[in-house]
Design a protein around this motif. Structure first.
Motif, short mmCIF file in Angstrom:
data_model
loop_
_atom_site.label_atom_id
_atom_site.label_comp_id
_atom_site.label_asym_id
_atom_site.label_seq_id
_atom_site.Cartn_x
_atom_site.Cartn_y
_atom_site.Cartn_z
N UNK A 29 -20.57 16.47 22.20
CA UNK A 29 -19.92 15.33 21.55
C UNK A 29 -18.43 15.54 21.30
N UNK A 30 -17.74 16.12 22.28
CA UNK A 30 -16.29 16.26 22.17
C UNK A 30 -15.70 16.16 23.57
N UNK A 31 -15.57 14.94 24.07
CA UNK A 31 -15.09 14.75 25.44
C UNK A 31 -14.47 13.37 25.59
N UNK A 32 -13.61 13.23 26.60
CA UNK A 32 -12.97 11.95 26.89
C UNK A 32 -13.83 11.09 27.81
N UNK A 33 -14.68 11.72 28.62
CA UNK A 33 -15.50 10.97 29.58
C UNK A 33 -16.81 11.72 29.80
N UNK A 34 -17.72 11.08 30.54
CA UNK A 34 -19.04 11.69 30.70
C UNK A 34 -18.98 12.95 31.54
N UNK A 35 -18.02 13.01 32.48
CA UNK A 35 -17.92 14.21 33.31
C UNK A 35 -17.59 15.43 32.46
N UNK A 36 -16.70 15.24 31.48
CA UNK A 36 -16.35 16.36 30.60
C UNK A 36 -17.46 16.65 29.59
#
Length: 301
Positions: A29-36
């Motif tokens: 739960x610490x990302x800009x997008x789903x890939x990250x």
């Protein structure tokens, strides 16, 4: 932010609807997008087992009841056919025309994916596991499983994992013990069945932050504090197949952890001071903490 603020750092988004609902993945739960965000993509297939208990309706005629029973039978037949085709598809010769649906289910038969069966009643638990085992599914996890206490020996013998959902609930039947849902984690622990705690369902996006407190309640009904903590950390990591990197503090694992001033599992004293995902320090601010600070300053508290 409110979910992270209570110590929930990894989740498993799960598709809903239909018989075979689709594939889930594990994300942080610490990302800009789903890939990250993705930790493990396509970790398992989810299916909703047709209810084996047909509830009667006083205003329903016999023909309508028969139609519902026939519909359930068709769903069971379709489900068995689909899993059977997926098992056979793996043995098909090279160069075959690819079937994406069956290809996605191939991992169920070599252990690389888990079959998550959403079911509650004892008969559903038994029949679903028997079907999965008969067709060669390697890893089976029952989700919900509120009647698991009735079939403990069966689950142990078949090495079935259990994902208990919302044990803060009322008993299913008038004759059940008043605390049956609360003590179910301790019963699974005593039987040696691998299990973890879950919080899916209504308002899960916001109320999922209460998962640590569900584990804390289980302490009052038979689990030790260490066992309760394991049920929301290492146990789900093992069930989802990410325990080599997550779930416990060990050399070589991801630095994903939280630090609390009080008891993490106690809603009265839980107060996170630090949180990390893969070694990155997280902000513990939210709309609620901002409002708290604003009005404390206003009134000099």
């Amino acid at each position: 932010p409110t979910v992270r603020l209570n110590g929930v750092l990894l989740v498993q988004p799960t598709p809903r609807g239909g018989l075979v609902t689709g594939q889930s993945s594990i994300v942080q739960l610490d990302a800009w997008n789903w890939q990250d965000a993705v930790v493990k993509a396509d970790d398992g297939i989810h299916l909703t087992w047709p209810e084996m208990v047909i509830r009667t309706n006083p205003v329903e005629d016999a023909a309508a009841l028969t139609r519902r029973q026939e519909a359930r039978t068709r769903r069971l037949r379709d489900l068995e056919q689909l899993l059977g085709e997926a098992a056979a598809y793996r043995q098909a010769p090279a160069g075959r025309r690819e079937n994406l649906r069956l290809t996605s289910m191939g991992g169920l038969f070599d252990g690389s994916k888990t079959l998550y069966i959403h079911a509650d009643y004892a008969k559903e638990l038994i029949e679903s596991v028997r079907l999965a085992k008969r067709l060669g599914v390697q890893r089976v996890a029952l989700v919900g499983a509120r009647d698991a206490w009735m079939v403990l020996d069966f689950l142990k013998q078949n090495d079935v994992m259990v994902v208990l959902n919302r044990v803060q609930a009322l008993p299913r039947r008038d004759g059940d013990d008043y605390d049956q849902p609360y003590k179910l984690p301790a019963q699974l622990q005593a039987a040696g069945i691998r299990f973890c705690l879950d919080f899916q369902g209504d308002q899960e996006t916001s109320r999922g932050r209460n998962l640590p407190f569900v584990a804390g309640q289980a302490v009052a009904f038979g689990l030790t504090k260490e066992q309760a903590l394991t049920s929301v950390t290492l146990s789900p990591a093992r069930i989802m197949g990410i325990d080599k990197d997550y779930g416990s503090l060990e050399v070589g694992k991801s630095a994903t952890l939280v630090v609390s001033r009080g008891d993490l599992l106690d809603m009265r004293t839980n107060a996170l001071t630090l949180a990390y995902i893969d070694g990155r320090s997280l902000t513990l601010e939210s709309k609620q903490t901002a409002l708290d600070k604003k009005f404390r300053e206003k009134y000099g508290l």
